[in-house]
Design an enzyme around this catalytic site. Structure first.
Site, PDB file in Angstrom:
ATOM      1  N   ARG A   1       0.643  11.419  16.343  1.00 16.53           N
ATOM      2  CA  ARG A   1       1.246  10.456  16.852  1.00 16.53           C
ATOM      3  C   ARG A   1       2.195  10.995  18.037  1.00 16.53           C
ATOM      4  NH1 ARG A   1       2.913   6.676  11.869  1.00 16.53           N
ATOM      5  NH2 ARG A   1       1.183   5.135  11.937  1.00 16.53           N
TER       6      ARG A   1
ATOM      7  N   GLY B   1      -1.090  -1.980  10.606  1.00 16.69           N
ATOM      8  CA  GLY B   1      -0.845  -3.262  10.663  1.00 16.69           C
ATOM      9  C   GLY B   1      -1.127  -3.930  12.071  1.00 16.69           C
TER      10      GLY B   1
ATOM     11  N   LYS C   1      -6.609  -4.570  -0.545  1.00 14.14           N
ATOM     12  CA  LYS C   1      -6.258  -5.923  -0.712  1.00 14.14           C
ATOM     13  C   LYS C   1      -7.372  -6.933   0.349  1.00 14.14           C
ATOM     14  CE  LYS C   1      -1.734  -5.976  -2.023  1.00 14.14           C
ATOM     15  NZ  LYS C   1      -0.145  -6.080  -1.510  1.00 14.14           N
TER      16      LYS C   1
ATOM     17  N   GLY D   1      -4.664   4.092   8.933  1.00 17.47           N
ATOM     18  CA  GLY D   1      -4.366   5.465   8.763  1.00 17.47           C
ATOM     19  C   GLY D   1      -5.385   6.117   7.809  1.00 17.47           C
TER      20      GLY D   1
END
Ligand code: AMP
Length: 407
Positions: A37, A387, A199, A364
């Site tokens: 990052r 996200g 999920k 990730g």
């Protein structure tokens, strides 16, 4: 791009506040274990510094929940950043206040200063106006290069833009928007997407949106078991979100009505999940997997849970990936943190890398898997946003992007 770019600024002698995503993993000694990052933010920061801007860098790190938490200080990150930048970088032990103001006032053209973790203040995530104003008062113009937090309206991503003359997108932000947005809006076909992870509930909106754009969707990971259950397949003790079974049925019907394919696993690696008396660091009972084996078909036998996709599924997914011109992948195919159950994820990584298609990988875990397989240089674009990339793919407007100055 409809938004102002860092290239539209005239940065010489200006104080430029740059929101980056330096939320990097640290080990127990506080050493940075992955500098991806930091490297990703370098083009924007170098560009500004080389043009004589006074660059003030701000970021969050971890979840200190509005308190000063020494283990989440950005200080160790500054050392790595300075080495990568090959310039000295100053560090302010706060992100607002008199001390910081003095340091900023003493900056010269081409100087770089990193502010302490924004989330040491609860006002950051609360998008508090006063806090945003204080941040903005440090600078003349603002640049957002933190795509990973652009889906959150925080003081440093949204609030701050109201109090600066100009708010522009950095190079990383632009790249993310280009690859996840423009490129996927009009992709070379066939366009296939592979989704995995824990999920279904996190990914329903992405699936709906991808059913409009992609020709085929492949579903692996724990998510697949909710889908399989919806199709009447025995899934044993695999992870299932009972309240999402019905919607998966609807998604399968929607796909069929649109003439799109949703490929589900046709076989699995399965194991018995056994709780041991050993406790992990958080005091939870550790889990062991026993009697690992492959299934012969789609069903999972009672007492076993699916932990990875099986070889037949790897083949089916790889064939579909190999025949595509655009691939999007987000989420692991199994419990890939456990080496025994990582094969499906690594095989998918290999298929994507070898496909020759335009390839975009987000999330990730998938990015980690592609790095671990040594194939990252074969991928067209690796997204830094988890996200944020999902919300963007859902078709949502990201508040951190919407708040930037229009061209
Ligand atoms: P997500 O954050 O939704 O992308 O999910 C990532 C997590 O899903 C990883 O930690 C995986 O271990 C987990 N996962 C993937 N496949 C399975 C599975 N079959 N059973 C349980 N967890 C899984």
């Amino acid at each position: 791009m409809a938004k102002l770019s860092v290239e539209d600024l005239n940065p010489k002698g200006q104080r430029v506040l740059v929101r980056v995503d330096f939320n990097v993993p640290l080990d127990a000694e506080g050493k940075v274990t992955d500098d991806t990052r930091i490297k990703a933010a370098l083009p924007t920061l170098k560009y500004l510094l080389e043009r004589g801007a006074r660059v003030i860098v701000c970021s969050h790190l971890g979840r200190p929940k509005g308190k000063r938490e020494p283990s989440m200080s950005l200080r160790p990150v500054v050392r790595v950043f300075s080495e990568l930048l090959r310039r000295p970088v100053a560090f302010a032990e706060d992100c607002i206040g008199e001390g910081v103001q003095k340091m900023v006032a003493a900056m010269k053209d081409g100087d770089c200063l990193v502010l302490e973790n924004l989330r040491f203040y609860a006002q950051e995530e609360a998008n508090d106006g006063e806090f945003a104003k204080k941040l903005a008062s440090l600078a003349d113009v603002y640049v957002n290069d933190a795509f990973g937090t652009a889906h959150r309206a925080h003081a440093s991503t949204e609030g701050v833009t109201r109090y600066v003359k100009q708010a522009a997108a950095g190079f990383l932000m632009q790249k993310e928007l280009k690859f996840l947005g423009d490129e996927l809006a009009n992709p070379p076909h066939p366009f296939v997407a592979i989704l995995g992870g824990a999920k279904v509930s996190d990914k329903i909106l992405v699936i709906q949106s991808l059913l409009e754009k992609a020709d085929a969707l492949m579903i692996g990971g724990a998510m697949a078991y909710t889908f399989l259950k919806g199709q009447g397949v025995d899934v044993g003790s695999s992870l299932v979100e009972a309240d999402r079974v019905e919607i998966t049925r609807q998604l399968m019907k929607d796909a069929a009505a649109k003439g799109k394919k949703i490929l589900l696993p046709v076989d699995h690696v399965i194991a018995k999940r056994v709780e041991t008396d050993k406790l992990d660091k958080k005091g939870r009972k550790m889990v062991e997997f026993q009697d690992v084996k492959n299934t012969a078909g789609t069903a999972v036998e009672a007492g076993f849970c699916g932990v990875d996709i099986g070889p037949g599924t790897v083949k089916a997914f790889s064939d579909a990936i190999g025949g595509s011109k655009t691939v999007l992948w987000n989420g692991p195919m199994g419990i890939f943190e456990n080496k025994q159950f990582a094969k499906g994820t690594f095989e998918v990584a290999r298929a994507v890398a070898q496909s020759g298609a335009r390839s975009i990988i987000g999330g990730g875990d998938s990015v980690k898997a592609i790095h671990a397989s040594g194939l990252a240089d074969k991928i067209t674009f690796l997204s830094t946003g988890g996200g944020a990339s999902l919300e963007f793919l859902e078709g949502k407007t990201l508040p951190g992007v919407a708040a930037l100055t229009n061209k």
